[in-house]
Design a protein around this motif. Structure first.
Motif, short mmCIF file in Angstrom:
data_model
loop_
_atom_site.label_atom_id
_atom_site.label_comp_id
_atom_site.label_asym_id
_atom_site.label_seq_id
_atom_site.Cartn_x
_atom_site.Cartn_y
_atom_site.Cartn_z
N VAL A 175 0.86 -1.18 0.00
CA VAL A 175 0.00 0.00 0.00
C VAL A 175 0.90 1.23 0.00
O VAL A 175 2.04 1.18 0.44
CB VAL A 175 -0.95 0.03 1.22
CG1 VAL A 175 -1.96 -1.12 1.15
CG2 VAL A 175 -0.19 -0.03 2.53
N GLU A 176 0.37 2.35 -0.50
CA GLU A 176 1.17 3.59 -0.54
C GLU A 176 1.19 4.28 0.81
O GLU A 176 2.19 4.87 1.19
CB GLU A 176 0.61 4.53 -1.61
CG GLU A 176 0.89 4.05 -3.01
CD GLU A 176 0.41 5.03 -4.06
OE1 GLU A 176 0.20 6.23 -3.75
OE2 GLU A 176 0.25 4.59 -5.21
N LYS A 177 0.07 4.23 1.53
CA LYS A 177 0.02 4.82 2.87
C LYS A 177 -0.61 3.81 3.81
O LYS A 177 -1.33 2.89 3.38
CB LYS A 177 -0.73 6.14 2.87
CG LYS A 177 -2.16 6.04 2.42
CD LYS A 177 -2.82 7.39 2.42
CE LYS A 177 -4.30 7.20 2.06
NZ LYS A 177 -5.08 8.37 2.25
N PHE A 178 -0.34 3.99 5.07
CA PHE A 178 -0.81 3.03 6.06
C PHE A 178 -2.34 3.05 6.10
O PHE A 178 -2.94 4.11 6.29
CB PHE A 178 -0.23 3.36 7.43
CG PHE A 178 0.03 2.12 8.23
CD1 PHE A 178 1.20 1.41 8.05
CD2 PHE A 178 -0.90 1.66 9.13
CE1 PHE A 178 1.45 0.26 8.79
CE2 PHE A 178 -0.67 0.51 9.87
CZ PHE A 178 0.51 -0.19 9.69
N PRO A 179 -2.98 1.89 5.93
CA PRO A 179 -4.45 1.85 5.92
C PRO A 179 -5.02 2.04 7.32
O PRO A 179 -4.35 1.80 8.32
CB PRO A 179 -4.75 0.44 5.39
CG PRO A 179 -3.56 -0.36 5.77
CD PRO A 179 -2.39 0.57 5.73
N ALA A 180 -6.26 2.46 7.37
CA ALA A 180 -6.96 2.65 8.64
C ALA A 180 -7.52 1.31 9.11
O ALA A 180 -8.73 1.08 9.05
CB ALA A 180 -8.06 3.69 8.49
#
Length: 133
Positions: free
Chosen positions: A28-33
């Motif tokens: 993933v590009e950013k940390f998922p919620a």
């Protein structure tokens, strides 16, 4: 408690344990919620964040993955400074054409193998730990 460094002791007391479930590597590009307790491991790379999570969670989140793995934990408390353990078990698995992806934790080494190879990998690791080095 200090981890074991002696290779012979490590190999004799590997005690591989097959964890329940199927696991996948996603990026993933950013940390998922998502709840951090749902993540087995994550690693930040230049190209993105690699997550190791249960296959069911990846499917729920519509994350792409290519490799479906089983997770084997070596129950021996190995030192992060131990020399040769990873080479030894990867050599035996590769000789049986079993791919392994290794993650070193503070206490244990964790091996991710193809879900199709999990039983064979467990057999080989157990057999190898009984061989006199």
């Amino acid at each position: 408690m200090t981890g074991e460094k002696d290779l012979k002791t490590l190999l004799r007391s590997m005690e591989p344990q097959l964890n329940e479930g199927e696991y996948v590597f996603c990026t993933v590009e950013k940390f998922p919620a998502i709840d951090l307790n749902e993540i087995v491991c994550y690693f930040k790379e230049e190209e993105g964040i690699t997550l190791i999570i249960r296959r069911e969670l990846a499917d729920q989140l519509h994350f792409k993955y290519e490799f479906i793995a089983s997770w084997i934990t070596l129950k021996v408390h190995s030192s992060l400074e131990a020399v040769g353990l990873t080479a030894a078990f990867s050599r035996i698995l590769s000789s049986k054409n079993i791919s392994c992806n290794v993650v070193a934790g503070y206490y244990h080494d964790h091996i991710f193998v193809s879900a199709n190879d999990a039983d064979r990998a467990m057999e080989e690791l157990k057999r190898f730990s009984k061989v006199e080095i």
